[in-house]
Motif scaffolding. Structure first.
Motif, PDB file in Angstrom:
ATOM      1  N   TRP A 104       0.815  -1.213   0.000  1.00 15.43           N
ATOM      2  CA  TRP A 104       0.000   0.000   0.000  1.00 15.43           C
ATOM      3  C   TRP A 104       0.852   1.269   0.000  1.00 15.43           C
ATOM      4  O   TRP A 104       0.332   2.365   0.145  1.00 15.43           O
ATOM      5  N   GLY A 105       2.170   1.134  -0.115  1.00 17.86           N
ATOM      6  CA  GLY A 105       3.047   2.296  -0.121  1.00 17.86           C
ATOM      7  C   GLY A 105       3.989   2.285   1.066  1.00 17.86           C
ATOM      8  O   GLY A 105       4.331   1.227   1.603  1.00 17.86           O
ATOM      9  N   SER A 106       4.430   3.472   1.490  1.00 17.22           N
ATOM     10  CA  SER A 106       5.354   3.576   2.615  1.00 17.22           C
ATOM     11  C   SER A 106       4.751   2.948   3.867  1.00 17.22           C
ATOM     12  O   SER A 106       3.550   3.065   4.117  1.00 17.22           O
ATOM     13  N   ALA A 107       5.600   2.305   4.644  1.00 21.75           N
ATOM     14  CA  ALA A 107       5.133   1.600   5.841  1.00 21.75           C
ATOM     15  C   ALA A 107       4.808   2.576   6.968  1.00 21.75           C
ATOM     16  O   ALA A 107       5.296   3.715   7.004  1.00 21.75           O
ATOM     17  N   ILE A 108       3.983   2.131   7.883  1.00 22.67           N
ATOM     18  CA  ILE A 108       3.705   2.895   9.097  1.00 22.67           C
ATOM     19  C   ILE A 108       4.995   2.978   9.914  1.00 22.67           C
ATOM     20  O   ILE A 108       5.725   1.992  10.069  1.00 22.67           O
ATOM     21  N   ASN A 109       5.265   4.152  10.466  1.00 20.56           N
ATOM     22  CA  ASN A 109       6.502   4.401  11.211  1.00 20.56           C
ATOM     23  C   ASN A 109       6.309   4.069  12.690  1.00 20.56           C
ATOM     24  O   ASN A 109       6.144   4.958  13.528  1.00 20.56           O
ATOM     25  N   PHE A 110       6.343   2.779  13.015  1.00 16.76           N
ATOM     26  CA  PHE A 110       6.120   2.370  14.397  1.00 16.76           C
ATOM     27  C   PHE A 110       7.265   2.760  15.322  1.00 16.76           C
ATOM     28  O   PHE A 110       7.130   2.664  16.539  1.00 16.76           O
ATOM     29  N   ALA A 111       8.384   3.199  14.765  1.00 16.27           N
ATOM     30  CA  ALA A 111       9.497   3.633  15.611  1.00 16.27           C
ATOM     31  C   ALA A 111       9.194   4.959  16.304  1.00 16.27           C
ATOM     32  O   ALA A 111       9.814   5.282  17.322  1.00 16.27           O
ATOM     33  N   HIS A 112       8.240   5.719  15.766  1.00 17.09           N
ATOM     34  CA  HIS A 112       7.892   7.011  16.369  1.00 17.09           C
ATOM     35  C   HIS A 112       6.956   6.765  17.551  1.00 17.09           C
ATOM     36  O   HIS A 112       5.911   6.135  17.401  1.00 17.09           O
ATOM     37  N   PRO A 113       7.291   7.270  18.729  1.00 16.57           N
ATOM     38  CA  PRO A 113       6.474   6.948  19.922  1.00 16.57           C
ATOM     39  C   PRO A 113       5.034   7.423  19.838  1.00 16.57           C
ATOM     40  O   PRO A 113       4.130   6.753  20.344  1.00 16.57           O
ATOM     41  N   ILE A 114       4.787   8.562  19.194  1.00 19.76           N
ATOM     42  CA  ILE A 114       3.409   9.056  19.103  1.00 19.76           C
ATOM     43  C   ILE A 114       2.611   8.208  18.116  1.00 19.76           C
ATOM     44  O   ILE A 114       1.447   7.865  18.368  1.00 19.76           O
ATOM     45  N   VAL A 115       3.210   7.850  16.992  1.00 23.97           N
ATOM     46  CA  VAL A 115       2.540   6.973  16.033  1.00 23.97           C
ATOM     47  C   VAL A 115       2.223   5.643  16.695  1.00 23.97           C
ATOM     48  O   VAL A 115       1.122   5.095  16.555  1.00 23.97           O
ATOM     49  N   ARG A 116       3.177   5.134  17.428  1.00 24.47           N
ATOM     50  CA  ARG A 116       3.005   3.853  18.133  1.00 24.47           C
ATOM     51  C   ARG A 116       1.810   3.911  19.069  1.00 24.47           C
ATOM     52  O   ARG A 116       0.966   3.019  19.102  1.00 24.47           O
ATOM     53  N   GLN A 117       1.731   5.017  19.828  1.00 23.96           N
ATOM     54  CA  GLN A 117       0.644   5.143  20.792  1.00 23.96           C
ATOM     55  C   GLN A 117      -0.712   5.359  20.116  1.00 23.96           C
ATOM     56  O   GLN A 117      -1.747   4.964  20.658  1.00 23.96           O
ATOM     57  N   PHE A 118      -0.718   5.969  18.951  1.00 25.83           N
ATOM     58  CA  PHE A 118      -1.975   6.159  18.224  1.00 25.83           C
ATOM     59  C   PHE A 118      -2.656   4.813  17.984  1.00 25.83           C
ATOM     60  O   PHE A 118      -3.865   4.676  18.175  1.00 25.83           O
ATOM     61  N   PHE A 119      -1.873   3.818  17.584  1.00 26.66           N
ATOM     62  CA  PHE A 119      -2.444   2.514  17.276  1.00 26.66           C
ATOM     63  C   PHE A 119      -2.701   1.696  18.542  1.00 26.66           C
ATOM     64  O   PHE A 119      -3.728   1.006  18.639  1.00 26.66           O
ATOM     65  N   ILE A 120      -1.810   1.766  19.512  1.00 29.28           N
ATOM     66  CA  ILE A 120      -2.024   1.015  20.753  1.00 29.28           C
ATOM     67  C   ILE A 120      -3.257   1.542  21.477  1.00 29.28           C
ATOM     68  O   ILE A 120      -4.092   0.774  21.973  1.00 29.28           O
ATOM     69  N   GLN A 121      -3.398   2.863  21.523  1.00 29.23           N
ATOM     70  CA  GLN A 121      -4.580   3.424  22.176  1.00 29.23           C
ATOM     71  C   GLN A 121      -5.840   3.092  21.382  1.00 29.23           C
ATOM     72  O   GLN A 121      -6.918   2.947  21.965  1.00 29.23           O
ATOM     73  N   ASN A 122      -5.727   2.951  20.080  1.00 26.93           N
ATOM     74  CA  ASN A 122      -6.889   2.545  19.306  1.00 26.93           C
ATOM     75  C   ASN A 122      -7.345   1.152  19.715  1.00 26.93           C
ATOM     76  O   ASN A 122      -8.551   0.900  19.879  1.00 26.93           O
ATOM     77  N   ALA A 123      -6.407   0.227  19.896  1.00 28.64           N
ATOM     78  CA  ALA A 123      -6.756  -1.121  20.340  1.00 28.64           C
ATOM     79  C   ALA A 123      -7.439  -1.082  21.703  1.00 28.64           C
ATOM     80  O   ALA A 123      -8.472  -1.736  21.926  1.00 28.64           O
ATOM     81  N   LEU A 124      -6.880  -0.309  22.625  1.00 32.34           N
ATOM     82  CA  LEU A 124      -7.471  -0.208  23.962  1.00 32.34           C
ATOM     83  C   LEU A 124      -8.835   0.465  23.910  1.00 32.34           C
ATOM     84  O   LEU A 124      -9.736   0.122  24.692  1.00 32.34           O
ATOM     85  N   TYR A 125      -9.009   1.399  22.999  1.00 37.48           N
ATOM     86  CA  TYR A 125     -10.291   2.074  22.831  1.00 37.48           C
ATOM     87  C   TYR A 125     -11.391   1.084  22.464  1.00 37.48           C
ATOM     88  O   TYR A 125     -12.472   1.070  23.071  1.00 37.48           O
ATOM     89  N   TRP A 126     -11.140   0.228  21.473  1.00 39.06           N
ATOM     90  CA  TRP A 126     -12.157  -0.750  21.082  1.00 39.06           C
ATOM     91  C   TRP A 126     -12.464  -1.716  22.220  1.00 39.06           C
ATOM     92  O   TRP A 126     -13.628  -2.080  22.452  1.00 39.06           O
TER      93      TRP A 126
END
Length: 609
Positions: A230-252
């Motif tokens: 789908w193009g450039s990969a998600i930058n999981f090395a960035h702490p804020i990007v990382r938390q965006f997805f982790i908090q999304n999981a906890l949100y659901w």
């Protein structure tokens, strides 16, 4: 009572009003454009901080009001953490009150994973209405047949009104045409009241191509160091990007009380840090909601990384097991093109290894890729693997979306279903499979303009390398993903269940799941990890799972068109003698003393100590 928690992303209602937060390191200025349900529109500038965050508190603003953000006075965008998008991916977000829904299932603790019988469900095509409310009416049917867990295809808001959900761009907002977020909560609650777990499929490896503005204001969300389909990969090395997805999981898991996650395409998540994103995600889930109730995580991971799987306290990390599907598909249909070539030489042996050890590929070279695939998995519990003979991918990625009811003879399909539902791995059915649905499940979407044409042309060109579609005219017969009829053709029809052939198939599924619940589920925790064995002779497969109290669970399957002698019944063959075995089930109605298995017969039995 609400199960909401505080998050860094998205609007937060408070006593003094609503606080809006937005991470946009690529923006110089951000304004809030507010559309209150009462009163005049409002524009208010955010306060910027040095780390790319913008924040503002607006008094007198609450649930029901709509909003969006304006970037540098030139582009209006939705909040990437919007909780609801009533007008779709390009419209304004709507503020929700997380305390407004009153849960009645506060004592619900989930279910042990070894009890799981998964049912993959796409809300838009599960019923003609395509809504959460309509789906609730079918929950009693699912519970009655023996389903214990529902796995919903992605709900994150995607473009248009039709789609699988894997091209979502607003990961916190449930797709609006399925219903209001409170109706989704009603669905989860109704499932719990019937003893059904509900898992949600989440997509953290890419954003969809339409309605995604993240590149404009937060380029750090992506990295050019790795690329995905789908193009450039998600930058999981960035702490804020990382938390965006982790908090999304906890949100659901917290806000909607889901019982687990199915994480899409883990193999497309690149993380060069000390702790891989997916491991941190699992740990966060287990330390959070998983510390209070059973919360399970299911991975889709082509790499077969066994080290990521296994029990985590009361919960489980499991994996969708393509290694079960592929050899079984060959046996049922005879197809051996594409990735099926990796299993076509010895499909029964591959299937035997899967049933006994977890993966078929545990470090061996994968022919179609030319390199090693997988890790040793024999020490893992059977429940670390989710088996299936159909799912949205394996049906929908076919040119005409055919189900196995169109591809395999009934006697073979009965055998495949028996192996799926009686083996100790966690089984998964695709919606309608329980009664032998014949509707296709096609690839459908709802794009517009040039993107729609590119998707339609690309879909047809995908199959140009297949001999059956070498002719351009033949490729033109492949359904257009953007056509509404493609979507409508994929919807199940409730009336089908009343037809005799479907009633018969439903009764067969129910019989198998009753045997599983009564005989197999109680002994799954007793299976000695690493001790299972399999034996193959011609068309015959025998798998034995030793149990901790000296007994042995035994499955025998004849994948041939002629009767075949049962394996392991002679002295020293490794199985208890027929007189010492209690037969649980035979697809042919045979007894344990019968020394031959009929064509396409499957037997399950338990040997005494």
């Amino acid at each position: 009572m609400s199960r909401s928690v505080s998050f860094n992303f998205g609007p937060e209602l408070g006593a003094d009003g609503t606080t809006f937060r937005f991470w946009a390191p690529g923006a110089q200025r951000v304004d809030l454009l507010l559309e209150p349900s009462k009163g005049a529109p409002l524009r208010q500038q955010f306060t910027a901080s040095s780390d790319g965050w913008f924040e503002t508190l607006v008094r007198g603003v609450g649930a029901g009001d709509r909003y969006r953000f304006r970037i540098d006075d030139e582009l209006d965008v939705p909040d990437p953490a919007s909780r609801f998008q009533p007008e779709g991916v390009t419209g304004p977000g709507q503020i929700l009150d997380p305390h407004s829904f009153q849960w009645r299932d506060l004592r619900w603790q989930g279910r042990p994973w070894h009890e799981a019988v998964l049912y993959e469900l796409h809300v838009g095509t599960f019923t003609r209405e395509g809504t959460y409310r309509a789906a609730i009416r079918r929950l009693d049917d699912l519970a009655r047949v023996g389903i214990t867990a529902i796995e919903l295809l992605p709900l994150n808001t995607f473009p248009g009104r039709r789609g699988w959900g894997y091209d979502g761009v607003l990961l916190y907002a449930p797709q609006p045409n399925y219903g209001h977020p409170d109706e989704l909560k009603h669905f989860v609650q109704a499932a719990h009241e019937r003893g059904l777990m509900v898992l949600i499929d989440v997509v953290y490896n890419h954003f969809g191509p339409e309605g995604n503005y993240v590149h404009r204001y937060a380029e750090d969300f992506f990295t050019s160091a790795h690329h995905t389909p789908w193009g450039s990969a998600i930058n999981f090395a960035h702490p804020i990007v990382r938390q965006f997805f982790i908090q999304n999981a906890l949100y659901w898991l917290n806000e909607y009380r889901f019982d687990g996650l199915r994480v899409d395409a883990v193999h497309a998540m690149f993380d060069d840090g000390d702790t891989h994103f997916i491991d941190e995600l699992v740990d966060s889930v287990q330390r959070g909601p998983g510390s209070e109730r059973r919360v399970h995580v299911v991975l889709e991971n082509h790499h077969n990384e066994a080290r990521r799987l296994g029990r985590k306290d009361r919960s489980m990390v499991a994996q969708w097991n393509d290694d079960f599907h592929h050899p079984m598909h060959i046996l049922l249909t005879g197809e051996s093109d594409g990735y099926y070539r990796n299993y076509a030489d010895r499909p029964i042996e591959h299937l035997g290894r899967v049933l006994a050890e977890g993966f078929a590929y545990q470090g061996e070279v994968y022919q179609t890729e030319g390199h090693a695939r997988g890790e040793r998995s024999s020490s893992l519990p059977s429940t670390a693997f989710v088996s299936f003979i159909q799912n949205h991918d394996q049906i929908g990625n076919r040119a005409f979306g055919e189900r196995l009811t169109k591809l395999a003879p009934p006697e073979k399909l009965r055998a495949g279903l028996a192996v799926l539902l009686l083996a100790p791995q966690v089984p998964m059915l695709f919606m309608g499979e329980e009664y032998g649905a014949v509707q296709p499940f096609l690839y459908f979407c709802d794009y517009q303009g040039d993107l729609a044409k590119a998707i339609s042309d690309g879909r047809r060109n995908e199959f140009a390398s297949f001999g059956a579609f070498a002719d351009e005219h033949r490729r033109e017969q492949i359904p257009d993903p953007n056509a509404e009829q493609t979507y409508l053709a994929s919807q199940l029809d409730d009336e089908d269940r009343a037809e005799p052939r479907h009633r018969e198939w439903l009764a067969y599924t129910q019989e198998l799941l009753a045997v599983r619940a009564e005989k197999v589920v109680p002994v799954i925790p007793e299976i000695v990890a690493g001790a299972a064995r399999y034996e193959v002779s011609s068309s015959m497969l025998t798998v034995t799972w030793p149990l901790s109290r000296g007994r042995t669970l035994v499955m025998q399957a004849n994948f041939g068109d002629l009767p075949a002698p049962a394996l392991g019944l002679q002295e020293g063959g490794g199985l208890p003698a027929s007189s010492a075995r209690e037969q649980y089930f035979s697809t042919a109605g045979a007894s344990a003393r019968d020394e031959e298995l009929a064509p396409w017969e499957v037997r399950l039995s338990l040997g005494a100590p």
